[in-house]
Design a protein around this motif. Structure first.
Motif, PDB file in Angstrom:
ATOM      1  N   GLU A   1      11.440  -4.120   8.727  1.00 52.10           N
ATOM      2  CA  GLU A   1      11.602  -3.517   7.403  1.00 52.10           C
ATOM      3  C   GLU A   1      11.037  -2.101   7.351  1.00 52.10           C
ATOM      4  O   GLU A   1       9.986  -1.813   7.905  1.00 52.10           O
ATOM      5  N   ILE A   2      11.773  -1.249   6.648  1.00 47.32           N
ATOM      6  CA  ILE A   2      11.352   0.127   6.351  1.00 47.32           C
ATOM      7  C   ILE A   2      11.159   0.241   4.848  1.00 47.32           C
ATOM      8  O   ILE A   2      11.999  -0.206   4.067  1.00 47.32           O
ATOM      9  N   TYR A   3      10.046   0.844   4.437  1.00 46.81           N
ATOM     10  CA  TYR A   3       9.822   1.243   3.051  1.00 46.81           C
ATOM     11  C   TYR A   3       9.924   2.771   3.011  1.00 46.81           C
ATOM     12  O   TYR A   3       9.125   3.463   3.653  1.00 46.81           O
ATOM     13  N   TYR A   4      10.878   3.298   2.245  1.00 41.55           N
ATOM     14  CA  TYR A   4      10.995   4.748   2.033  1.00 41.55           C
ATOM     15  C   TYR A   4      10.650   5.034   0.570  1.00 41.55           C
ATOM     16  O   TYR A   4      11.217   4.426  -0.335  1.00 41.55           O
ATOM     17  N   PHE A   5       9.741   5.981   0.336  1.00 44.91           N
ATOM     18  CA  PHE A   5       9.167   6.187  -1.002  1.00 44.91           C
ATOM     19  C   PHE A   5       9.603   7.494  -1.656  1.00 44.91           C
ATOM     20  O   PHE A   5       9.776   8.517  -0.982  1.00 44.91           O
ATOM     21  N   GLU A   6       9.726   7.440  -2.985  1.00 42.65           N
ATOM     22  CA  GLU A   6       9.760   8.631  -3.819  1.00 42.65           C
ATOM     23  C   GLU A   6       8.861   8.352  -5.027  1.00 42.65           C
ATOM     24  O   GLU A   6       8.773   7.206  -5.490  1.00 42.65           O
ATOM     25  N   VAL A   7       8.196   9.393  -5.507  1.00 41.00           N
ATOM     26  CA  VAL A   7       7.256   9.247  -6.609  1.00 41.00           C
ATOM     27  C   VAL A   7       7.651  10.235  -7.701  1.00 41.00           C
ATOM     28  O   VAL A   7       7.885  11.426  -7.428  1.00 41.00           O
ATOM     29  N   ALA A   8       7.737   9.739  -8.930  1.00 40.13           N
ATOM     30  CA  ALA A   8       8.098  10.617 -10.045  1.00 40.13           C
ATOM     31  C   ALA A   8       7.009  11.663 -10.259  1.00 40.13           C
ATOM     32  O   ALA A   8       5.816  11.362 -10.187  1.00 40.13           O
ATOM     33  N   ALA A   9       7.429  12.881 -10.538  1.00 39.70           N
ATOM     34  CA  ALA A   9       6.472  13.953 -10.803  1.00 39.70           C
ATOM     35  C   ALA A   9       5.901  13.825 -12.209  1.00 39.70           C
ATOM     36  O   ALA A   9       6.538  13.292 -13.119  1.00 39.70           O
ATOM     37  N   GLY A  10       4.669  14.287 -12.394  1.00 41.11           N
ATOM     38  CA  GLY A  10       4.038  14.334 -13.704  1.00 41.11           C
ATOM     39  C   GLY A  10       3.878  15.761 -14.172  1.00 41.11           C
ATOM     40  O   GLY A  10       4.317  16.706 -13.488  1.00 41.11           O
ATOM     41  N   PRO A  11       3.263  15.989 -15.323  1.00 38.49           N
ATOM     42  CA  PRO A  11       3.071  17.348 -15.834  1.00 38.49           C
ATOM     43  C   PRO A  11       2.325  18.259 -14.866  1.00 38.49           C
ATOM     44  O   PRO A  11       2.540  19.471 -14.857  1.00 38.49           O
ATOM     45  N   GLY A  12       1.451  17.676 -14.043  1.00 42.33           N
ATOM     46  CA  GLY A  12       0.684  18.483 -13.096  1.00 42.33           C
ATOM     47  C   GLY A  12       1.315  18.635 -11.741  1.00 42.33           C
ATOM     48  O   GLY A  12       0.757  19.309 -10.867  1.00 42.33           O
ATOM     49  N   GLY A  13       2.487  17.985 -11.531  1.00 40.45           N
ATOM     50  CA  GLY A  13       3.156  18.108 -10.243  1.00 40.45           C
ATOM     51  C   GLY A  13       3.414  16.757  -9.604  1.00 40.45           C
ATOM     52  O   GLY A  13       3.559  15.745 -10.291  1.00 40.45           O
ATOM     53  N   ALA A  14       3.448  16.747  -8.279  1.00 41.74           N
ATOM     54  CA  ALA A  14       3.835  15.555  -7.526  1.00 41.74           C
ATOM     55  C   ALA A  14       2.798  14.452  -7.653  1.00 41.74           C
ATOM     56  O   ALA A  14       1.590  14.708  -7.717  1.00 41.74           O
ATOM     57  N   GLY A  15       3.285  13.217  -7.700  1.00 44.46           N
ATOM     58  CA  GLY A  15       2.413  12.053  -7.769  1.00 44.46           C
ATOM     59  C   GLY A  15       2.304  11.357  -6.430  1.00 44.46           C
ATOM     60  O   GLY A  15       2.879  11.784  -5.423  1.00 44.46           O
ATOM     61  N   MET A  16       1.573  10.236  -6.421  1.00 50.93           N
ATOM     62  CA  MET A  16       1.388   9.478  -5.197  1.00 50.93           C
ATOM     63  C   MET A  16       1.308   8.000  -5.530  1.00 50.93           C
ATOM     64  O   MET A  16       1.172   7.602  -6.684  1.00 50.93           O
ATOM     65  N   GLY A  17       1.440   7.160  -4.500  1.00 51.29           N
ATOM     66  CA  GLY A  17       1.253   5.730  -4.605  1.00 51.29           C
ATOM     67  C   GLY A  17       0.554   5.242  -3.355  1.00 51.29           C
ATOM     68  O   GLY A  17       0.127   6.049  -2.511  1.00 51.29           O
ATOM     69  N   TYR A  18       0.439   3.918  -3.212  1.00 49.70           N
ATOM     70  CA  TYR A  18      -0.251   3.356  -2.051  1.00 49.70           C
ATOM     71  C   TYR A  18       0.501   2.124  -1.560  1.00 49.70           C
ATOM     72  O   TYR A  18       1.090   1.374  -2.342  1.00 49.70           O
ATOM     73  N   GLN A  19       0.452   1.910  -0.240  1.00 50.47           N
ATOM     74  CA  GLN A  19       1.104   0.753   0.371  1.00 50.47           C
ATOM     75  C   GLN A  19       0.127   0.054   1.314  1.00 50.47           C
ATOM     76  O   GLN A  19      -0.548   0.705   2.128  1.00 50.47           O
ATOM     77  N   ARG A  20       0.082  -1.263   1.198  1.00 51.08           N
ATOM     78  CA  ARG A  20      -0.792  -2.080   2.036  1.00 51.08           C
ATOM     79  C   ARG A  20       0.033  -2.958   2.970  1.00 51.08           C
ATOM     80  O   ARG A  20       1.049  -3.536   2.555  1.00 51.08           O
ATOM     81  N   VAL A  21      -0.391  -3.035   4.241  1.00 54.91           N
ATOM     82  CA  VAL A  21       0.186  -3.932   5.242  1.00 54.91           C
ATOM     83  C   VAL A  21      -0.970  -4.507   6.046  1.00 54.91           C
ATOM     84  O   VAL A  21      -1.844  -3.762   6.491  1.00 54.91           O
ATOM     85  N   TYR A  22      -0.983  -5.838   6.236  1.00 55.14           N
ATOM     86  CA  TYR A  22      -2.038  -6.439   7.047  1.00 55.14           C
ATOM     87  C   TYR A  22      -1.465  -7.627   7.805  1.00 55.14           C
ATOM     88  O   TYR A  22      -0.490  -8.239   7.406  1.00 55.14           O
ATOM     89  N   GLY A  23      -2.094  -7.945   8.931  1.00 55.47           N
ATOM     90  CA  GLY A  23      -1.512  -8.900   9.851  1.00 55.47           C
ATOM     91  C   GLY A  23      -2.086 -10.294   9.763  1.00 55.47           C
ATOM     92  O   GLY A  23      -2.955 -10.608   8.949  1.00 55.47           O
TER      93      GLY A  23
END
Length: 279
Positions: free
Chosen positions: A173-195
């Protein structure tokens, strides 16, 4: 120099089937490629385009962004020549899977995409099942889009699909991300993977627009949309099983969370998109 903003092949990923390319075209731009051993989709992330697959021509209306509309798409089989042309320019994802059978080129209308509202409360999210086994025919490729309102968690409870057994199928599996921009500019998120104990993997990554995370095995989730920034990801999956099936197993430590959902409402912000372009 690669023409792609993102280029993940089975070889670069270190696995066998799943791939993803993202190409950006200027106004009037075009791009051509051969699918080779892979079946492929042309999925507009931003913009519209004309897709020619051998002699078949498809006009894709597309969308302004992944946060404004459910999009139409085109399917290209293996051993095909694909040309993408965009009068206004745009950004286009090419999810792919190495496969054996050659199907016919086809158009996928936005109106035919099943939109699912999944989870509840702060685990509410929208899933656009445009190329899941029940929604669209392919040989091996499985793909969907997930939109998570800011402050919510998706891909949760954590789950995996790395064993061939009842209730679970093996899928890269591939996760490809886009994050909506806010008033201050680009945003971010987080992804967790563990075995699992016998197959360790340990990833906690900040993700921004254009980032991708590979899931060769192990539990994956949550995908975390930080407050104020809606999160989008494109899931691309394929595997060796004789059946094109998407079966998952929840992490037993967290599976109980599903039992709490019937008593909680869905996030009222959902759905974030539909087949109508948002203003």
């Amino acid at each position: 120099m690669s023409p792609y903003l993102t280029e993940i092949t089975p070889e670069t990923a270190g696995w066998t089937y799943s791939g993803l390319r993202v190409v950006e075209l200027p106004p009037g731009g075009a791009h051509e490629l051969d699918t080779g051993e892979e079946e492929m989709l042309v999925l507009p992330l931003a913009g519209s385009c004309t897709v020619t697959v051998d002699s078949a021509v498809f006009e894709l209306q597309g969308r302004r962004s992944v946060f404004t509309r459910v999009t139409d798409f085109a399917y290209a089989p293996r051993d095909a020549r694909v040309a993408i042309a965009s009068a206004g320019g745009g950004r286009f994802a090419l999810p792919s899977a190495r496969c054996a059978d050659r199907l016919e080129p086809r158009y996928g209308p936005a109106e035919g995409v099943p939109v699912e509202l999944r989870g509840a409360g702060q685990a509410s999210r929208q899933v656009n099942n445009f190329c899941t086994p029940e929604a669209f025919e392919a040989d091996r490729l499985i793909a969907c889009e997930v939109l998570t309102p800011g402050g919510n968690w998706s891909s949760y409870p954590p789950h995996k699909h790395d064993e061939d057994r009842p209730g679970e199928s093996v899928l890269e599996e591939i996760y490809y991300f886009e994050v909506a921009a806010g008033p201050g500019g680009a945003g971010m998120g987080y992804q967790r993977v563990y075995g699992t104990p016998d197959r360790p993997i340990d990833v906690l990554r900040e993700v921004r627009t254009g980032d991708a995370v590979l899931i060769p095995h192990g539990w994956h989730g949550p995908s975390m949309a930080v407050p104020g920034y809606d999160l989008y990801y494109l899931n691309v999956m394929a595997g060796p099983g004789p059946e094109r099936a998407w079966r998952i197993c929840d992490d037993p430590a967290h599976a109980w969370v599903r039992d709490t959902w019937p008593g909680q409402p869905l996030d009222p912000r959902l759905p974030l998109t539909s087949t109508e372009e948002r203003s």
